[in-house]
Scaffold this active site. Structure first.
Site, PDB file in Angstrom:
ATOM      1  N   GLU A 151       0.846  -1.192   0.000  1.00  0.00           N
ATOM      2  CA  GLU A 151       0.000   0.000   0.000  1.00  0.00           C
ATOM      3  C   GLU A 151       0.886   1.249   0.000  1.00  0.00           C
ATOM      4  OE1 GLU A 151      -2.613   0.665   3.339  1.00  0.00           O
ATOM      5  OE2 GLU A 151      -4.073   1.649   2.070  1.00  0.00           O
ATOM      6  N   ALA A 287       2.293  -0.583  10.796  1.00  0.00           N
ATOM      7  CA  ALA A 287       1.679  -1.871  10.501  1.00  0.00           C
ATOM      8  C   ALA A 287       0.852  -1.763   9.227  1.00  0.00           C
ATOM      9  CB  ALA A 287       0.784  -2.296  11.669  1.00  0.00           C
ATOM     10  N   MET A 288       0.576  -2.912   8.616  1.00  0.00           N
ATOM     11  CA  MET A 288      -0.183  -2.950   7.360  1.00  0.00           C
ATOM     12  C   MET A 288      -1.135  -4.127   7.368  1.00  0.00           C
ATOM     13  SD  MET A 288      -0.884  -1.850   4.380  1.00  0.00           S
ATOM     14  CE  MET A 288      -2.130  -2.718   3.424  1.00  0.00           C
ATOM     15  N   ASN A 290      -2.636  -6.312   5.494  1.00  0.00           N
ATOM     16  CA  ASN A 290      -2.789  -7.372   4.495  1.00  0.00           C
ATOM     17  C   ASN A 290      -3.802  -8.408   4.979  1.00  0.00           C
ATOM     18  OD1 ASN A 290      -0.297  -6.273   3.256  1.00  0.00           O
ATOM     19  ND2 ASN A 290       0.617  -7.151   5.099  1.00  0.00           N
ATOM     20  N   HIS A 322      -6.708  -1.571  15.362  1.00  0.00           N
ATOM     21  CA  HIS A 322      -6.821  -0.825  14.106  1.00  0.00           C
ATOM     22  C   HIS A 322      -6.718  -1.781  12.914  1.00  0.00           C
ATOM     23  CE1 HIS A 322      -5.927   2.856  11.590  1.00  0.00           C
ATOM     24  NE2 HIS A 322      -5.398   1.912  10.825  1.00  0.00           N
ATOM     25  N   GLU A 323      -5.691  -2.619  12.933  1.00  0.00           N
ATOM     26  CA  GLU A 323      -5.445  -3.482  11.768  1.00  0.00           C
ATOM     27  C   GLU A 323      -6.531  -4.537  11.610  1.00  0.00           C
ATOM     28  OE1 GLU A 323      -3.266  -2.535   9.713  1.00  0.00           O
ATOM     29  OE2 GLU A 323      -2.422  -1.047  11.082  1.00  0.00           O
ATOM     30  N   GLU A 345      -9.186   4.431   6.672  1.00  0.00           N
ATOM     31  CA  GLU A 345      -8.327   4.867   7.775  1.00  0.00           C
ATOM     32  C   GLU A 345      -9.084   5.632   8.853  1.00  0.00           C
ATOM     33  OE1 GLU A 345      -5.775   3.462   8.112  1.00  0.00           O
ATOM     34  OE2 GLU A 345      -5.132   2.842   6.114  1.00  0.00           O
TER      35      GLU A 345
HETATM   36 ZN    ZN Z   1      -4.964   1.804   8.829  1.00  0.00          ZN
END
Ligand code: ZN
Length: 872
Positions: A151, A287-288, A290, A322-323, A345
């Site tokens: 991203e 963090a991401m 996926n 959040h993730e 977001e």
């Molecule tokens: Zn986010």
């Protein structure tokens, strides 16, 4: 994605917003005559050489007759391409600048299904873009792990693809890897086949249709701890030896998943959910999300029970919350294009606080998040702000959307709407939205449509005002009269602006309360004053509960009635009053004395830790603005006198009865009072530091954090060397990163210079070095800017592509010296491409404003302090 947003974060575009309407002609997206259905992808990484080979079969749908297929591809070398069983090769053209590959065929392709096969090779990057490596030290030498980060638009560095969020497709990923290593994908492993040469081929199960930016691959000497949570295999993947530090995040996920399953009304759809830890950190993200394989830098996932402070635990919990929220808002339902990134977001940032409120009530959710709201409002009042829904033409602009407006203002918009509709009505609307659009892509209007079914309080009009126009609504109390046991409050709405364009009118939903009486709700709209009648007579609170995204300005009489009643206000309203008064006073709309008197009147109490935290933060900010001014010692004396009773109330030592917020407050009070030179705190800090040097585990994590932070800020040569020794001896990657970052906090400019040199010395790992540079940048913006400009060749590789824009948009925002502006401008012209320079406008606006506050508002504050300070 969980961004590391500095006080001022990544940039903004000051452009007209098209909102939720069809794609404008100037949006640079791929033609829609050919679209993908499924990718079957095989890759073979060569870890030592930092390259990989790939082969992909893409099931495509040719919708209109064409002899050309165009897709996204960046830094990939395409060696061959074939369509179906046709032996003839198309002509391949690469456009590096536009990151496109095109295949031109001798004959037009018939509409319908086809299979495109591409063989290619690519690079394993040093920075978190595409397939990248992270290296960490072990007693046996450095060890390399691989991860992906796509991203916003870096899947095209991994596979030639339709790398746009709306082009959903299924993915079947296979990888040929060393037999001794563990490979992680979005889905569980479907099969493993042993190959000669100590290799294996790992095939992952097929994903649901999803956006390219959510694809993931990881490889390393990993261990995985896992637990069945309602039929989902939830795992934490760490480098060998770190499993003990995974327990906290696994517990957090085991609480969050059932909570979200119930709240969203649609259960998590994949068979497994991994959370994968990578060593080090990044200045841009933590963090991401996926799908099924969330990536985190270690400091946002791992908790070392002996060394983690309460703040560390909270940060990990919130990041995990959040993730995992993104698995619904973002992954199951995805925005059609980056204009609507806030849907991902803003919502995940709101949900993480909601989850804290439900699962960790001891952390006072929104009260503790007040700093984020204030930060968003500060940015939103200045030049360079942008609407929550912003116009993005191409991927080079998309990165700029990951900023505080999108995240923190986005979260406040959701909070405003939930408070207006009521929790249950709002939740039902979100459930409708998720069910209606599962595995699909949306624009913001789809959310408003789902929320506004059968409700007496529709949101669309209020929500459009908040998301399509930039700026901070201001509700002004004109006067309040007691009439027959009721209070009639006259309210008007306008805009709180420092130098943002003044164009906006909003419909602002607010609650108005009378202390000791009742409350009423109203939507303040239009230019004319509006009366709101509330049962009871007494001091009036506007935006009671602070759930609306707006600032409040009271009449002189209204404020005078509230100040003595401060202790009777709810915590949220105490925070709101402090924050609004500060913003209005710094902007010159209220005398500084009103702010300082209000601050001085906050009663020290263990009962309102969030309020004391905000107060300490406000004092620390005023102190930073005083840097280099002759009046700083007098200010610090006043601040010490104000804050010391709070530490006395909380106590230096931990107590079993302390809530999480009290523990966090204690750390902040020690840091603030230490920074202001409180003799008693400094004596305690020095004693504790001696003990840490002798026995690293002699302090609990909270005190250790506070003590080392004070020592780092006030370090002399000897203390700095001692801190450097702690960094070199740090037993874990996690601790090493924190220890190096501390070396950047010294106020002493000579030591700051040494920290800058250390950052490019090659001693700290790349990801740690970039954080060290930013730490020095916060304490010494000018010095750091000059150093970075003068050592560009060494600094640029620490940040990778777009280094200039990242630095210019994320550093120097504590600067309050107008002389910094022309130097920043020179830096931007040298190192930031013209197309992304708009992002820097916001940062320059912060520095300009801080310089103005320092020049124009501090003298007034200093005169007030001189007149009101207790005799020394
Ligand atoms: Zn986010």
């Amino acid at each position: 994605m969980h961004k590391n947003l500095s006080r001022l974060a990544a940039g903004a575009l000051v452009l007209l917003c098209t909102g939720a309407f069809p794609a404008p002609a100037n949006r640079m997206i791929l033609p829609d005559d050919v679209v993908p259905d499924a990718y079957r992808l095989e890759i073979t990484p060569h870890m030592a050489e930092s390259t990989f080979e790939g082969r992909v079969e893409i099931d495509i749908d040719v919708r209109r007759r064409t002899n050309r297929i165009e897709l996204d591809s960046a830094d990939l070398l395409i060696s061959s391409a074939r369509l179906d069983a046709d032996p003839a090769a198309p002509r391949i053209a690469l456009d590096a600048k536009r990151q496109r590959a095109s295949f031109t065929f001798a004959h037009a392709l018939a509409p319908g299904r086809h299979v495109l096969r591409i063989a290619y090779s690519g690079q394993i990057n040093d920075q978190a873009a595409g397939l990248f490596h992270l290296d960490h030290d072990t007693p046996q030498g450095p060890v390399r792990s691989l991860f992906t980060m796509f991203e916003d638009s870096d899947a095209r560095r991994f596979v030639p693809s339709w790398d746009e969020p709306a082009r959903r497709a299924t993915f079947e990923l296979a990888a040929t890897v060393p037999a001794s290593l563990t490979a992680i994908g979005n889905m569980p492993i479907a099969s493993t086949e042993a190959l000669p040469g100590e290799l294996k081929r790992v095939r992952f199960a097929k994903t649901p249709p999803m956006s390219t930016y959510l694809l993931f691959f990881g490889l390393g000497d990993f261990e995985r701890v896992h637990r069945d949570v309602g039929g989902v295999d939830v795992g934490v993947v760490v480098k060998r030896g770190d499993t003990a530090q995974a327990a906290y995040a696994l517990d957090a996920a085991a609480k969050l998943l059932p909570y979200y399953n119930a709240w969203f009304g649609t259960p998590y759809p994949l068979p497994k959910l991994d959370m994968v830890a990578g060593a080090g950190g990044s200045v841009t993200f933590g963090a991401m999300e996926n799908w099924g394989a969330i990536f985190y830098f270690e400091r946002d996932l791992l908790v070392d029970d002996k060394r983690a402070s309460e703040d560390d635990r909270r940060r990990v919990f919130e990041t995990v919350a959040h993730e995992i929220a993104h698995q619904w808002f973002g992954n199951l339902v995805t925005m059609a294009w980056w204009d609507d990134l806030w849907l991902n977001e803003g919502f995940a940032s709101w949900m993480q606080v909601k989850a804290v409120e439900q699962l960790h009530p001891e952390w006072t959710g929104w009260a503790n998040d007040a700093g984020e709201k204030q930060h968003a409002m500060d940015i939103d009042a200045r030049r360079g702000t942008h609407p929550v829904i912003m116009h993005i033409e191409d991927v080079s602009q998309a990165e700029g959307a990951f900023d505080t407006i999108t995240y923190a203002k986005g979260a406040q918009v959701v909070r405003t709407l939930e408070a207006w509709q009521g929790d249950d009505t709002f939740r039902d609307g979100v459930r409708r939205y998720i069910a209606r659009h599962a595995y699909g892509n949306t624009v913001t209007e789809d959310l408003w449509r789902a929320l506004d079914v059968d409700t007496p309080r529709p949101v669309a009009a209020i929500a459009r005002d908040l998301t399509l126009q930039a700026g901070v609504p201001l509700v002004t109390e004109l006067d309040a009269r007691c009439v027959d046991g009721h209070t009639v409050v006259a309210l008007a709405q306008g805009q709180f602006s420092i130098d943002a364009p003044r164009v906006a009118r909003w419909r602002v939903p607010v609650k108005v309360a009378v202390l000791g009486g009742g409350q009423a709700r109203a939507v303040i709209a239009g230019a004319a004053p509006q009366d709101v009648t509330v049962p009871g007579c007494g001091p009036v609170v506007i935006n009671a509960g602070q759930s609306s995204y707006a600032r409040v300005r009271y009449s002189a009489a209204g404020l005078a009635a509230l100040v003595p009643a401060f202790g009777r206000l709810g915590v949220d309203d105490q925070l709101g009053l402090l924050a609004d008064t500060q913003a209005l006073a710094l902007a010159g709309r209220l005398p500084m004395g009103e702010l300082l008197a209000l601050m001085a009147g906050v009663p020290p109490s263990r009962g309102n830790p969030a309020v004391a935290q905000l107060l300490a933060a406000q004092l620390q900010d005023l102190d930073r603005l005083h840097d280099g001014l002759a009046s700083q010692p007098a200010f610090r004396g006043w601040a010490r006198a104000l804050l010391a009773p709070f530490l006395a109330e909380v106590g230096w030592d931990s107590r079993d009865s302390d809530s999480g917020d009290v523990r966090t407050l204690r750390v902040q009070l020690i840091e603030a009072l230490g920074g202001f030179g409180d003799a008693r705190v400094l004596a305690d800090v020095d004693k504790a530091f001696e003990r840490v040097l002798e026995h690293p585990d002699s302090l609990d994590a909270d005190h250790r954090d506070a003590v080392l932070s004070v020592v780092a800020t006030r370090a002399d040569e000897r203390a700095w060397q001692q801190l450097h020794g702690l960094a070199l001896a740090a037993p874990s990657e996690l601790e090493k990163a924190d220890a190096y970052e501390r070396l950047g906090r010294a106020r002493d400019p000579v030591l700051a210079g040494r920290a800058l040199a250390l950052a490019i010395s090659g001693e700290p790992p790349t990801t740690v070095a970039s954080r060290l540079l930013r730490a020095v940048g916060r304490a010494h913006p000018g010095l750091t800017l000059d150093f970075i400009a003068g050592h560009w060749a060494q600094v640029e590789p620490l940040f990778g592509e777009g280094a200039g824009a990242t630095i210019a948009a994320r550093f120097f925002d504590t600067g309050a010296d107008a002389a910094l502006l022309p130097r920043l401008d020179t830096f931007v012209r040298a190192h930031v491409p013209a197309a992304t320079r708009e992002r820097i406008v916001k940062n320059a606006a912060v520095i300009r404003y801080r310089a103005a506050v320092r020049g124009q508002r501090l003298p007034e504050a200093d005169r007030w302090i001189a007149a009101h300070a207790p005799a020394a």
